[in-house]
Scaffold this motif. Structure first.
Motif, PDB file in Angstrom:
ATOM      1  N   THR A 113      49.537 -21.638 -71.270  1.00  0.00           N
ATOM      2  CA  THR A 113      48.900 -20.328 -71.195  1.00  0.00           C
ATOM      3  C   THR A 113      47.400 -20.527 -71.333  1.00  0.00           C
ATOM      4  O   THR A 113      46.892 -21.649 -71.229  1.00  0.00           O
ATOM      5  CB  THR A 113      49.453 -19.390 -72.290  1.00  0.00           C
ATOM      6  OG1 THR A 113      48.893 -18.089 -72.125  1.00  0.00           O
ATOM      7  CG2 THR A 113      49.175 -19.915 -73.675  1.00  0.00           C
ATOM      8  N   ARG A 119      49.054 -13.054 -69.802  1.00  0.00           N
ATOM      9  CA  ARG A 119      48.827 -12.946 -68.363  1.00  0.00           C
ATOM     10  C   ARG A 119      48.036 -11.695 -67.972  1.00  0.00           C
ATOM     11  O   ARG A 119      47.421 -11.646 -66.902  1.00  0.00           O
ATOM     12  CB  ARG A 119      50.182 -12.957 -67.638  1.00  0.00           C
ATOM     13  CG  ARG A 119      50.070 -13.189 -66.153  1.00  0.00           C
ATOM     14  CD  ARG A 119      51.407 -13.561 -65.554  1.00  0.00           C
ATOM     15  NE  ARG A 119      52.378 -12.485 -65.641  1.00  0.00           N
ATOM     16  CZ  ARG A 119      53.655 -12.602 -65.310  1.00  0.00           C
ATOM     17  NH1 ARG A 119      54.107 -13.776 -64.902  1.00  0.00           N
ATOM     18  NH2 ARG A 119      54.476 -11.593 -65.400  1.00  0.00           N
ATOM     19  N   THR A 122      42.024 -10.208 -68.376  1.00  0.00           N
ATOM     20  CA  THR A 122      41.163 -10.778 -67.351  1.00  0.00           C
ATOM     21  C   THR A 122      39.806 -11.204 -67.885  1.00  0.00           C
ATOM     22  O   THR A 122      39.312 -12.277 -67.533  1.00  0.00           O
ATOM     23  CB  THR A 122      40.961  -9.768 -66.208  1.00  0.00           C
ATOM     24  OG1 THR A 122      42.225  -9.473 -65.609  1.00  0.00           O
ATOM     25  CG2 THR A 122      40.014 -10.322 -65.145  1.00  0.00           C
ATOM     26  N   ARG A 125      38.608 -14.853 -68.741  1.00  0.00           N
ATOM     27  CA  ARG A 125      39.784 -15.707 -68.536  1.00  0.00           C
ATOM     28  C   ARG A 125      39.422 -17.114 -68.041  1.00  0.00           C
ATOM     29  O   ARG A 125      39.921 -18.112 -68.559  1.00  0.00           O
ATOM     30  CB  ARG A 125      40.748 -15.039 -67.556  1.00  0.00           C
ATOM     31  CG  ARG A 125      42.078 -15.759 -67.447  1.00  0.00           C
ATOM     32  CD  ARG A 125      43.093 -15.002 -66.610  1.00  0.00           C
ATOM     33  NE  ARG A 125      44.403 -15.603 -66.746  1.00  0.00           N
ATOM     34  CZ  ARG A 125      45.269 -15.309 -67.708  1.00  0.00           C
ATOM     35  NH1 ARG A 125      44.961 -14.393 -68.602  1.00  0.00           N
ATOM     36  NH2 ARG A 125      46.429 -15.918 -67.780  1.00  0.00           N
ATOM     37  N   GLU A 310      53.115 -17.364 -68.378  1.00  0.00           N
ATOM     38  CA  GLU A 310      51.952 -16.575 -68.778  1.00  0.00           C
ATOM     39  C   GLU A 310      50.704 -16.876 -67.941  1.00  0.00           C
ATOM     40  O   GLU A 310      49.634 -16.339 -68.202  1.00  0.00           O
ATOM     41  CB  GLU A 310      51.647 -16.788 -70.258  1.00  0.00           C
ATOM     42  CG  GLU A 310      52.653 -16.111 -71.174  1.00  0.00           C
ATOM     43  CD  GLU A 310      52.786 -14.613 -70.897  1.00  0.00           C
ATOM     44  OE1 GLU A 310      51.747 -13.937 -70.771  1.00  0.00           O
ATOM     45  OE2 GLU A 310      53.929 -14.135 -70.787  1.00  0.00           O
ATOM     46  N   ARG A 312      48.807 -16.862 -64.093  1.00  0.00           N
ATOM     47  CA  ARG A 312      48.812 -16.012 -62.898  1.00  0.00           C
ATOM     48  C   ARG A 312      49.079 -16.882 -61.674  1.00  0.00           C
ATOM     49  O   ARG A 312      48.175 -17.536 -61.137  1.00  0.00           O
ATOM     50  CB  ARG A 312      47.477 -15.278 -62.768  1.00  0.00           C
ATOM     51  CG  ARG A 312      47.226 -14.310 -63.924  1.00  0.00           C
ATOM     52  CD  ARG A 312      45.875 -13.638 -63.805  1.00  0.00           C
ATOM     53  NE  ARG A 312      45.711 -12.622 -64.856  1.00  0.00           N
ATOM     54  CZ  ARG A 312      44.638 -11.848 -64.987  1.00  0.00           C
ATOM     55  NH1 ARG A 312      43.616 -11.992 -64.141  1.00  0.00           N
ATOM     56  NH2 ARG A 312      44.578 -10.960 -65.959  1.00  0.00           N
ATOM     57  N   ASP A 314      50.704 -17.413 -57.757  1.00  0.00           N
ATOM     58  CA  ASP A 314      51.030 -16.747 -56.492  1.00  0.00           C
ATOM     59  C   ASP A 314      52.118 -17.574 -55.819  1.00  0.00           C
ATOM     60  O   ASP A 314      51.841 -18.463 -55.013  1.00  0.00           O
ATOM     61  CB  ASP A 314      49.794 -16.646 -55.607  1.00  0.00           C
ATOM     62  CG  ASP A 314      50.051 -15.862 -54.322  1.00  0.00           C
ATOM     63  OD1 ASP A 314      51.038 -15.099 -54.297  1.00  0.00           O
ATOM     64  OD2 ASP A 314      49.279 -16.018 -53.355  1.00  0.00           O
ATOM     65  N   HIS A 349      46.253 -21.552 -57.169  1.00  0.00           N
ATOM     66  CA  HIS A 349      46.809 -20.281 -57.623  1.00  0.00           C
ATOM     67  C   HIS A 349      45.662 -19.364 -58.051  1.00  0.00           C
ATOM     68  O   HIS A 349      44.523 -19.825 -58.245  1.00  0.00           O
ATOM     69  CB  HIS A 349      47.740 -20.503 -58.821  1.00  0.00           C
ATOM     70  CG  HIS A 349      49.050 -21.113 -58.472  1.00  0.00           C
ATOM     71  ND1 HIS A 349      50.081 -20.400 -57.895  1.00  0.00           N
ATOM     72  CD2 HIS A 349      49.504 -22.385 -58.628  1.00  0.00           C
ATOM     73  CE1 HIS A 349      51.118 -21.201 -57.710  1.00  0.00           C
ATOM     74  NE2 HIS A 349      50.807 -22.407 -58.144  1.00  0.00           N
ATOM     75  N   PRO A 350      45.940 -18.080 -58.246  1.00  0.00           N
ATOM     76  CA  PRO A 350      44.918 -17.210 -58.848  1.00  0.00           C
ATOM     77  C   PRO A 350      44.457 -17.716 -60.213  1.00  0.00           C
ATOM     78  O   PRO A 350      43.343 -17.422 -60.634  1.00  0.00           O
ATOM     79  CB  PRO A 350      45.645 -15.863 -58.961  1.00  0.00           C
ATOM     80  CG  PRO A 350      46.674 -15.889 -57.889  1.00  0.00           C
ATOM     81  CD  PRO A 350      47.128 -17.319 -57.820  1.00  0.00           C
ATOM     82  N   GLU A 351      45.303 -18.456 -60.905  1.00  0.00           N
ATOM     83  CA  GLU A 351      44.938 -19.056 -62.185  1.00  0.00           C
ATOM     84  C   GLU A 351      44.116 -20.307 -61.915  1.00  0.00           C
ATOM     85  O   GLU A 351      44.655 -21.403 -61.651  1.00  0.00           O
ATOM     86  CB  GLU A 351      46.180 -19.412 -62.991  1.00  0.00           C
ATOM     87  CG  GLU A 351      45.927 -19.740 -64.441  1.00  0.00           C
ATOM     88  CD  GLU A 351      45.565 -18.496 -65.240  1.00  0.00           C
ATOM     89  OE1 GLU A 351      44.423 -18.436 -65.726  1.00  0.00           O
ATOM     90  OE2 GLU A 351      46.429 -17.596 -65.376  1.00  0.00           O
TER      91      GLU A 351
END
Length: 429
Positions: A113, A119, A122, A125, A310, A312, A314, A349-351
């Motif tokens: 995480t 998650r 924002t 982050r 946890e 983000r 896609d 990924h968005p993360e």
């Protein structure tokens, strides 16, 4: 550049390749491995011979590190077993001081995480380090995460609908996982008995050939092979035309055993139910029932995304890979060898800062090749180092024939287990 180390999850071939590239780039890193040494999953199929010779089985950065330490490379034309891959390559690589000081064994990751964030949050982050929790309760902070944990620990069920068949849990004592050591440690489960092998990939083919050999040595040994497809053509593969001769020979030998009757083939067999019948087990597809002493489940594997729940992500809703990568590896459209070169952009990924590489990156697609994982690791590490030209200069040269052909139904298991491999061609980067 990084306040916290880049954490690699998994010390298999691709995880150690990532570590080698991180060392070459001078980036801080830590490798967390759940097993007691490098290549823990590989060692579980130590008896299986790879399809490709040694010259295709060593990552370039890893090879450079080993060469500088005086490592004597095996015969480049020899085909190693999984055990030899682990003992003669992965163990010496992991023992190098450049990597050994950054390896932690017995470190099972149970969650990833962001520190102080779930998650939903924002604000701030991307500046928060990753928090990696281990099974013993230890928390590790990371500047980025390269997840090379693989899929070996999460095999698919026997049930054809993607969930366990009726009675599968109750019949667990009769079910063995893919790639048993039929001629060695697991001989007693199969000699003089009837084994049902379920699956249409390389794992199934390898086991079936070993069982055919055992049948010659142990009277009363019988073998049935069940596949969901209407015919076994894709398992037989490219034969003499296969770019990897050992892989082509595998399919050709299997075909001969089926045609001779040594192996009984059931096509269109989708497992629906299992029932224990005394000291045997009955397996049914709703129309036919097979009674066996032992079942080998060679139905492939799936990734475990629960540890990163946890983050983000896609994920493609079908394959479970990144949404960008999915159309490039879709087994309905691609074989192992027609997957186009891809790297960090297809894995993002968005993360920001989290990347799954290796067989886990493919989700449920069975078209993974080890060479692809090596190139993924190289590209991701180059991107983490800020060298975006190198990160996006991705190249692969893969065979176009074999069991991973496209068709109306994906193979149950393909290239991810027995690791048929080709090295990347296009420069020693």
């Amino acid at each position: 550049m990084y306040e916290h180390p880049i954490v690699v999850i998994g010390a298999g071939p691709v995880g150690l390749a990532a570590a080698a590239h991180l060392h070459e780039r001078g980036l801080p890193f830590l490798v967390l491995e759940a097993g007691d040494g490098p290549g823990a999953a590989v060692r579980q199929w130590a008896h299986v011979r790879l399809f490709s010779p040694w010259r295709h089985d060593v990552d370039l950065a890893a090879g450079r590190l080993l060469g500088a330490a005086g490592w004597t490379a095996p015969d480049p034309d020899a085909l190693p077993t999984g055990g030899q891959l682990a003992a003669d390559y992965l163990r010496p690589l992991a023992a190098l001081p450049a990597l050994a000081l950054h390896l932690r064994y017995g470190a099972r990751v149970v969650a990833v995480t962001r520190q102080g964030m779930d998650r939903l949050r924002t604000a701030g982050r991307e500046n928060a380090p990753f928090l990696i929790r281990l099974a013993d309760g230890t928390d590790v902070l990371a500047g980025a995460v390269i997840d090379a944990s693989g899929t070996w620990a999460t095999p698919n069920p026997l049930g054809a609908a993607g969930i366990p068949a009726h009675g599968e849990a109750e019949a667990a004592a009769f079910i063995g996982r893919a790639l048993p050591d039929v001629l060695g440690a697991d001989r007693g489960h199969h000699a003089g008995r009837h084994t049902l092998v379920v699956g249409a990939g390389h794992s199934a083919a390898t086991t079936l050939l070993d069982l055919a050999t055992l049948a010659d040595r142990a009277p009363g040994t019988t073998v049935t092979w069940a596949i969901r497809a209407g015919d076994p053509a894709r398992t037989y593969g490219g034969g003499a035309a296969d770019a990897l001769p050992a892989r082509g020979a595998l399919g050709s030998r299997l075909r001969r055993h089926v045609e001779s009757g040594r192996i009984t083939l059931l096509t269109g067999f989708a497992v629906r139910a299992l029932a224990v019948a005394g000291d045997r087990v009955e397996v049914s597809d709703g129309r036919r029932t097979v009674t066996a002493d032992r079942i080998v489940s060679a139905t492939g594997f799936r990734p475990d995304h629960t540890i990163v729940a946890e983050l983000r992500l896609d994920l493609d809703p079908i394959l479970g890979s990144t949404r960008t990568l999915a159309p490039l590896i879709d087994p309905n459209e691609h074989s192992c060898g027609t997957v186009p070169p891809h790297g960090i952009d297809a894995l993002a990924h968005p993360e920001a800062g989290y990347y799954a590489v290796g067989v886990k990156s493919y989700g449920r697609a069975p078209t993974f090749l080890l060479a692809t994982g090596y190139e993924q690791a190289r590209s991701v590490v180059a991107g983490l180092a800020g060298d975006w030209d190198a990160a996006r200069d991705v190249r692969l040269d893969l065979p176009e024939t074999g069991v991973c052909g496209s068709g109306p139904e994906p193979a149950d298991d393909c290239c991810g287990t027995a690791l048929p491999t080709l090295i990347r061609i296009g420069g020693a980067r």
